[in-house]
Motif scaffolding. Structure first.
Motif, PDB file in Angstrom:
ATOM      1  N   HIS A 172       0.823  -1.213   0.000  1.00  0.00           N
ATOM      2  CA  HIS A 172       0.000   0.000   0.000  1.00  0.00           C
ATOM      3  C   HIS A 172       0.862   1.271   0.000  1.00  0.00           C
ATOM      4  O   HIS A 172       0.325   2.370  -0.127  1.00  0.00           O
ATOM      5  CB  HIS A 172      -0.943  -0.011   1.212  1.00  0.00           C
ATOM      6  CG  HIS A 172      -1.920  -1.144   1.183  1.00  0.00           C
ATOM      7  ND1 HIS A 172      -3.251  -0.984   0.871  1.00  0.00           N
ATOM      8  CD2 HIS A 172      -1.751  -2.483   1.413  1.00  0.00           C
ATOM      9  CE1 HIS A 172      -3.854  -2.164   0.920  1.00  0.00           C
ATOM     10  NE2 HIS A 172      -2.969  -3.094   1.253  1.00  0.00           N
ATOM     11  N   LEU A 215     -18.553  -3.139   5.167  1.00  0.00           N
ATOM     12  CA  LEU A 215     -17.785  -4.056   6.029  1.00  0.00           C
ATOM     13  C   LEU A 215     -18.521  -5.378   6.232  1.00  0.00           C
ATOM     14  O   LEU A 215     -19.708  -5.383   6.551  1.00  0.00           O
ATOM     15  CB  LEU A 215     -17.543  -3.408   7.394  1.00  0.00           C
ATOM     16  CG  LEU A 215     -16.720  -4.239   8.392  1.00  0.00           C
ATOM     17  CD1 LEU A 215     -15.237  -4.022   8.153  1.00  0.00           C
ATOM     18  CD2 LEU A 215     -17.075  -3.877   9.839  1.00  0.00           C
ATOM     19  N   ARG A 261      -6.198  -9.745   5.806  1.00  0.00           N
ATOM     20  CA  ARG A 261      -6.924  -9.078   4.710  1.00  0.00           C
ATOM     21  C   ARG A 261      -8.271  -9.762   4.546  1.00  0.00           C
ATOM     22  O   ARG A 261      -8.346 -10.988   4.407  1.00  0.00           O
ATOM     23  CB  ARG A 261      -6.136  -9.149   3.400  1.00  0.00           C
ATOM     24  CG  ARG A 261      -6.789  -8.374   2.251  1.00  0.00           C
ATOM     25  CD  ARG A 261      -5.998  -8.513   0.946  1.00  0.00           C
ATOM     26  NE  ARG A 261      -4.663  -7.970   1.051  1.00  0.00           N
ATOM     27  CZ  ARG A 261      -4.347  -6.693   0.812  1.00  0.00           C
ATOM     28  NH1 ARG A 261      -5.295  -5.845   0.443  1.00  0.00           N
ATOM     29  NH2 ARG A 261      -3.109  -6.281   0.946  1.00  0.00           N
ATOM     30  N   PHE A 264     -14.556  -6.732   1.292  1.00  0.00           N
ATOM     31  CA  PHE A 264     -15.787  -6.004   1.562  1.00  0.00           C
ATOM     32  C   PHE A 264     -16.970  -6.833   1.050  1.00  0.00           C
ATOM     33  O   PHE A 264     -16.776  -7.877   0.421  1.00  0.00           O
ATOM     34  CB  PHE A 264     -15.765  -4.651   0.848  1.00  0.00           C
ATOM     35  CG  PHE A 264     -14.818  -3.661   1.457  1.00  0.00           C
ATOM     36  CD1 PHE A 264     -15.031  -3.162   2.729  1.00  0.00           C
ATOM     37  CD2 PHE A 264     -13.704  -3.228   0.750  1.00  0.00           C
ATOM     38  CE1 PHE A 264     -14.157  -2.251   3.298  1.00  0.00           C
ATOM     39  CE2 PHE A 264     -12.817  -2.317   1.303  1.00  0.00           C
ATOM     40  CZ  PHE A 264     -13.043  -1.829   2.582  1.00  0.00           C
ATOM     41  N   SER A 270     -14.765   0.294  -0.914  1.00  0.00           N
ATOM     42  CA  SER A 270     -14.168   1.177   0.073  1.00  0.00           C
ATOM     43  C   SER A 270     -15.201   1.509   1.141  1.00  0.00           C
ATOM     44  O   SER A 270     -16.388   1.182   1.002  1.00  0.00           O
ATOM     45  CB  SER A 270     -13.664   2.449  -0.627  1.00  0.00           C
ATOM     46  OG  SER A 270     -12.799   3.189   0.215  1.00  0.00           O
ATOM     47  N   SER A 293      -9.757  -5.031   2.621  1.00  0.00           N
ATOM     48  CA  SER A 293      -9.123  -4.184   3.640  1.00  0.00           C
ATOM     49  C   SER A 293      -8.187  -5.026   4.487  1.00  0.00           C
ATOM     50  O   SER A 293      -8.573  -6.104   4.962  1.00  0.00           O
ATOM     51  CB  SER A 293     -10.197  -3.562   4.538  1.00  0.00           C
ATOM     52  OG  SER A 293      -9.614  -2.966   5.687  1.00  0.00           O
ATOM     53  N   ARG A 295      -6.935  -5.410   7.866  1.00  0.00           N
ATOM     54  CA  ARG A 295      -7.329  -4.970   9.199  1.00  0.00           C
ATOM     55  C   ARG A 295      -6.173  -5.283  10.138  1.00  0.00           C
ATOM     56  O   ARG A 295      -5.781  -6.436  10.294  1.00  0.00           O
ATOM     57  CB  ARG A 295      -8.585  -5.696   9.664  1.00  0.00           C
ATOM     58  CG  ARG A 295      -9.782  -5.570   8.726  1.00  0.00           C
ATOM     59  CD  ARG A 295     -10.979  -6.279   9.343  1.00  0.00           C
ATOM     60  NE  ARG A 295     -12.089  -6.395   8.402  1.00  0.00           N
ATOM     61  CZ  ARG A 295     -13.262  -6.952   8.708  1.00  0.00           C
ATOM     62  NH1 ARG A 295     -13.463  -7.429   9.935  1.00  0.00           N
ATOM     63  NH2 ARG A 295     -14.224  -7.040   7.807  1.00  0.00           N
ATOM     64  N   HIS A 305      -6.992   0.360   8.999  1.00  0.00           N
ATOM     65  CA  HIS A 305      -7.512  -0.265   7.780  1.00  0.00           C
ATOM     66  C   HIS A 305      -6.665   0.225   6.599  1.00  0.00           C
ATOM     67  O   HIS A 305      -6.518   1.436   6.398  1.00  0.00           O
ATOM     68  CB  HIS A 305      -8.975   0.107   7.550  1.00  0.00           C
ATOM     69  CG  HIS A 305      -9.923  -0.581   8.478  1.00  0.00           C
ATOM     70  ND1 HIS A 305     -10.362  -1.871   8.266  1.00  0.00           N
ATOM     71  CD2 HIS A 305     -10.514  -0.175   9.625  1.00  0.00           C
ATOM     72  CE1 HIS A 305     -11.186  -2.226   9.237  1.00  0.00           C
ATOM     73  NE2 HIS A 305     -11.297  -1.214  10.083  1.00  0.00           N
ATOM     74  N   LEU A 307      -6.639   0.051   2.613  1.00  0.00           N
ATOM     75  CA  LEU A 307      -7.444  -0.254   1.441  1.00  0.00           C
ATOM     76  C   LEU A 307      -6.634   0.033   0.184  1.00  0.00           C
ATOM     77  O   LEU A 307      -5.497   0.507   0.256  1.00  0.00           O
ATOM     78  CB  LEU A 307      -8.718   0.603   1.442  1.00  0.00           C
ATOM     79  CG  LEU A 307      -9.836   0.255   2.434  1.00  0.00           C
ATOM     80  CD1 LEU A 307      -9.404   0.388   3.871  1.00  0.00           C
ATOM     81  CD2 LEU A 307     -11.050   1.152   2.182  1.00  0.00           C
ATOM     82  N   ILE A 311      -6.039   4.854   3.563  1.00  0.00           N
ATOM     83  CA  ILE A 311      -5.613   4.201   4.808  1.00  0.00           C
ATOM     84  C   ILE A 311      -6.243   4.979   5.963  1.00  0.00           C
ATOM     85  O   ILE A 311      -6.258   6.217   5.947  1.00  0.00           O
ATOM     86  CB  ILE A 311      -4.076   4.216   4.949  1.00  0.00           C
ATOM     87  CG1 ILE A 311      -3.412   3.417   3.813  1.00  0.00           C
ATOM     88  CG2 ILE A 311      -3.641   3.667   6.306  1.00  0.00           C
ATOM     89  CD1 ILE A 311      -1.895   3.583   3.755  1.00  0.00           C
TER      90      ILE A 311
END
Length: 412
Positions: A172, A215, A261, A264, A270, A293, A295, A305, A307, A311
């Motif tokens: 990321h 989520l 990870r 969703f 997102s 995401s 986590r 998180h 993504l 972030i």
């Protein structure tokens, strides 16, 4: 006043898999013990490296009664110092953040270099040795763009944490981000209730409609409560992540940390109200916005998180037995342009709503625990991360308090 025997006796009453005895949440003396045993000894998430990109950039925070300044020196190194003048102790940097060529105490104008050395102390005698009065440093580590701070003389080893989470987060490229928005919420609850609330989604269905638009409630890929639709989603997403070389299986963090990870909901990309992208310029070298995401959580004070397009970092610091500071920062690609690539309201509205809802829940929890009827209650299986956290916390307090002294019995 801290009573280590009292702490030890409360620990002896604790049942694993149950909420903590009442005193751990309410006593001001326990707050002092938490600061000493946890926040002055452990590594704490402090801020993002992208917040202090240039030499002289600094950010301040308070750890218990300890003011701290974190800055980038002239060589680009991140440093941390106790924000207390070596003259008579006055706080030096009063702002939450800023940029300075030198650190100057506003009281008597002692001047410090960005490496903490004392440059000037006016009106001091000729034999005054400035080298004896540099700022007291604190330990600092930068891991995947996250700055961790430790006030202990000898900090715990962070290598296992660094090694475990880096493969998840490095893709990321957090070093190439900027803060798009930040907010600090003062919550009317003990810091452990803030963490406990975050460590489970048992409460989500009844309280977080905005969050659940994207989520998934399940914390593990093989969650036994997950329906067949979730299992099918996991199978497809993990096959895709394997092809992209992105790790997803839970890291072995024990009670100390967690990194995984998860996808969703189907079609969501997102944390936005409709599940669509929050920022059209993706992080790092990503070209696919559908990466779920990462986590991440580390005891005692942060969850995160990561993504494809932003972030989100959450930092918890206790203020008293019943008050806690929660700082949230949203990061986007350093070249993303507000109004073009992202809209701040769209980027933040889900977690602003969720933070406020969680704050209300934590304060209600705190008020209920004050009841004379409160007794520790059992965690549900889906609250397994609360067991991890309370076990971790109990070990910290056991190391601090030691075994309880035997009760004295009056001689007859």
């Amino acid at each position: 006043m801290i009573d280590r025997d009292h702490i030890a006796r409360l620990l002896a009453q604790r049942r694993e898999g149950f909420s903590l005895p009442q005193g751990f949440y309410l006593d001001e003396a326990m707050h002092e013990a938490d600061v000493r045993a946890v926040f002055e000894t452990e590594w704490l998430f402090a801020c993002n490296a992208c917040e202090i990109k240039k030499p002289g950039d600094y950010l301040t925070l308070e750890v218990g009664s300890n003011p701290v300044v974190i800055l980038r020196d002239r060589d680009g190194q991140v440093r941390a110092f106790h924000n207390s003048c070596r003259h008579r102790g006055s706080r030096i940097c009063g702002k939450e953040k800023g940029r300075a060529t030198r650190l100057v105490c506003p009281y008597h104008q002692w001047v410090y270099e960005l490496d903490g050395s004392l440059l000037n102390a006016r009106q001091m005698p000729a034999d005054f040795d400035r080298s004896d009065y540099g700022l007291k440093p604190a330990h600092v580590e930068v891991i995947c763009g996250m700055i961790y701070l430790c006030l202990a003389e000898t900090p715990p080893d962070l290598s296992r944490f660094r090694q475990a989470i880096t493969p998840f987060i490095a893709p990321h490229q957090p070093d190439r981000t900027k803060v798009a928005f930040e907010m600090t919420l003062i919550e009317e609850a003990n810091w452990k209730l803030i963490i406990e609330n975050n460590r489970e989604c048992y409460h989500c269905a009844a309280n977080h409609p905005e969050l659940l638009a994207s989520l998934v409630e399940f914390a593990l890929p093989d969650d036994p409560l997950g329906p067949a639709q979730f299992q099918e989603l996991i199978a497809r997403k993990t096959a895709k992540w394997d092809a992209l070389g992105l790790p997803h299986a839970p890291a072995d963090g024990g009670d100390e940390f967690r990194c995984i990870r998860l996808p969703f909901h189907e079609g969501a990309l997102s944390f936005t109200m409709d599940g669509g992208p929050a920022c059209t310029k993706l992080l790092g070298d990503f070209t696919d916005p559908d990466l779920g995401s990462v986590r991440m959580f580390r005891a005692p004070n942060n969850w995160n998180h990561f993504l494809a397009d932003n972030i989100i970092h959450f930092r918890v610091l206790p203020l008293s037995a019943g008050r806690t500071s929660l700082r949230t920062t949203w990061l986007v690609h350093e070249d993303a342009v507000e109004g073009v690539d992202y809209d701040v309201n769209r980027l933040t509205e889900v977690w602003i709503a969720t933070n406020e809802q969680d704050s209300d829940l934590a304060s209600v929890n705190q008020r209920g625990i004050r009841s004379m009827a409160y007794r520790p209650g059992p965690y549900a299986p889906s609250e397994f991360m609360l067991t991890h956290f309370t076990n971790w916390y109990a070990r910290q307090m056991e190391a601090f308090a030691g075994a309880p002294a035997p009760l004295r019995v009056a001689a007859e």
